[in-house]
Write a protein that holds these residues in place. Structure first.
Motif, PDB file in Angstrom:
ATOM      1  N   ASP A   1     -33.666  11.585 -16.589  1.00  0.00           N
ATOM      2  CA  ASP A   1     -33.968  10.194 -16.244  1.00  0.00           C
ATOM      3  C   ASP A   1     -35.258   9.725 -16.916  1.00  0.00           C
TER       4      ASP A   1
ATOM      5  N   LYS B   1     -35.529   6.687 -19.783  1.00  0.00           N
ATOM      6  CA  LYS B   1     -36.417   5.526 -19.707  1.00  0.00           C
ATOM      7  C   LYS B   1     -37.297   5.420 -20.947  1.00  0.00           C
TER       8      LYS B   1
ATOM      9  N   LEU C   1     -30.207  -2.245 -19.255  1.00  0.00           N
ATOM     10  CA  LEU C   1     -31.190  -1.696 -18.322  1.00  0.00           C
ATOM     11  C   LEU C   1     -30.810  -2.024 -16.879  1.00  0.00           C
ATOM     12  N   ASN C   2     -30.301  -3.229 -16.671  1.00  0.00           N
ATOM     13  CA  ASN C   2     -29.845  -3.592 -15.321  1.00  0.00           C
ATOM     14  C   ASN C   2     -28.686  -2.697 -14.885  1.00  0.00           C
TER      15      ASN C   2
ATOM     16  N   TYR D   1     -28.049   0.256 -16.083  1.00  0.00           N
ATOM     17  CA  TYR D   1     -28.530   1.625 -15.931  1.00  0.00           C
ATOM     18  C   TYR D   1     -29.221   1.823 -14.571  1.00  0.00           C
ATOM     19  N   ASN D   2     -30.009   0.833 -14.172  1.00  0.00           N
ATOM     20  CA  ASN D   2     -30.664   0.942 -12.860  1.00  0.00           C
ATOM     21  C   ASN D   2     -29.627   1.077 -11.745  1.00  0.00           C
ATOM     22  N   GLU D   3     -28.553   0.296 -11.861  1.00  0.00           N
ATOM     23  CA  GLU D   3     -27.474   0.409 -10.862  1.00  0.00           C
ATOM     24  C   GLU D   3     -26.800   1.775 -10.971  1.00  0.00           C
TER      25      GLU D   3
ATOM     26  N   THR E   1     -29.032   4.398  -9.514  1.00  0.00           N
ATOM     27  CA  THR E   1     -29.039   4.282  -8.046  1.00  0.00           C
ATOM     28  C   THR E   1     -27.810   4.941  -7.442  1.00  0.00           C
TER      29      THR E   1
END
Length: 267
Positions: free
Chosen positions: A86, A90, A112-113, A115-117, A120
């Motif tokens: 991770d 990033k 990126l949005n 990937y964040n989801e 999570t």
């Protein structure tokens, strides 16, 4: 003077040709450097894109391993590797943003949005797996697969955009190179033609001057010849007059001598 004007025109033409050549070469060098930079950026972008895809794949594998693995020590190592991947992901995304174009940055923001989801969901999968809730973890993992497809789509779009921009820049460079070559040829041709015209103009002027000099010399020669003939004629007339005068003087002297003789006889 004529020579100064000729050299001035030659200097102007030579300066124009040199300036145009230097300008074209400078533009070609700067464009080539820009192309090299863009090519390097594209290669770097492709490498980072491939690494980001690989990071996503490794995160997915780590999440699946957490679901099926029950050894605490192995789970601990997998979790550590999961966090390391991770962090690398990033860093790779940040590096990609630094060299991306404006259009690519918009796609990276979308990625990126996603990937964040994605992360999570995988974090939730990891949490459920660590609690031994494998079925729930598997169910949640399916959501990650759907998000992963969107992530891959954004990366593919970005790669296509980058290569399209590189192709466009290459086409522009080829067009500019062709334009610069033709401009150099045209300027060189114009300089040659101008030089020929100047040479023709100079030769015409010199020919006119020489013809004028020759005509003046011819007229002077005719005048000299005429004067010489007049002088010769006058000399001949003077010579005849002198001869006649001498003859008259001789006759006069003879007459005087004869008169003297007669006077002596009569005396």
């Amino acid at each position: 003077s004529l020579n100064q004007k000729i050299w001035m025109i030659f200097g102007i033409l030579s300066t124009a040709f040199i300036v145009s050549s230097v300008f074209s070469i400078t533009r070609l060098i700067s464009t080539r450097e820009a192309m090299n930079e863009m090519a390097h950026s594209t290669i770097k972008s492709d490498q980072l894109t491939a690494e980001i895809k690989d990071n996503s794949r490794m995160l997915t594998i780590s999440a699946l391993e957490l679901i099926v693995e029950h050894d605490p020590e192995i789970i601990k190592n997998i979790e550590k590797r999961f966090n390391q991947i991770d962090d690398k992901q990033k860093n790779d995304i940040e590096a990609l943003q630094a060299i991306a174009s404006e259009s690519d940055k918009a796609l990276i923001a979308k990625y990126l949005n996603e990937y964040n989801e994605f992360f999570t969901i995988l974090t939730e999968v990891k949490s459920l797996a660590l609690k031994g809730k494998d079925k729930e973890a598997s169910a949640v993992y399916q959501k990650a697969e759907n998000v992963k497809l969107l992530m891959r789509k954004h990366l593919n779009e970005m790669s296509e955009t980058t290569h399209a921009e590189l192709k466009s820049a290459t086409d522009n460079l080829n067009a500019f190179t062709t334009h610069a070559i033709w401009m150099t040829i045209i300027i060189a041709t114009c300089s040659i033609l101008a030089s020929l015209l100047i040479a023709y103009f100079v030769l015409s002027k010199l020919t006119k001057v020489m013809n004028s000099v020759i005509d003046n010399l011819r007229d002077g020669s005719v005048q000299v010849t005429s004067a010489a003939r007049q002088i010769a004629s006058s000399s001949e007339l003077l010579s005849q007059a002198s001869t006649e005068q001498a003859s008259s003087i001789a006759e006069t002297a003879a007459s005087i001598e004869e008169m003297n003789s007669m006077i002596q006889q009569n005396a």
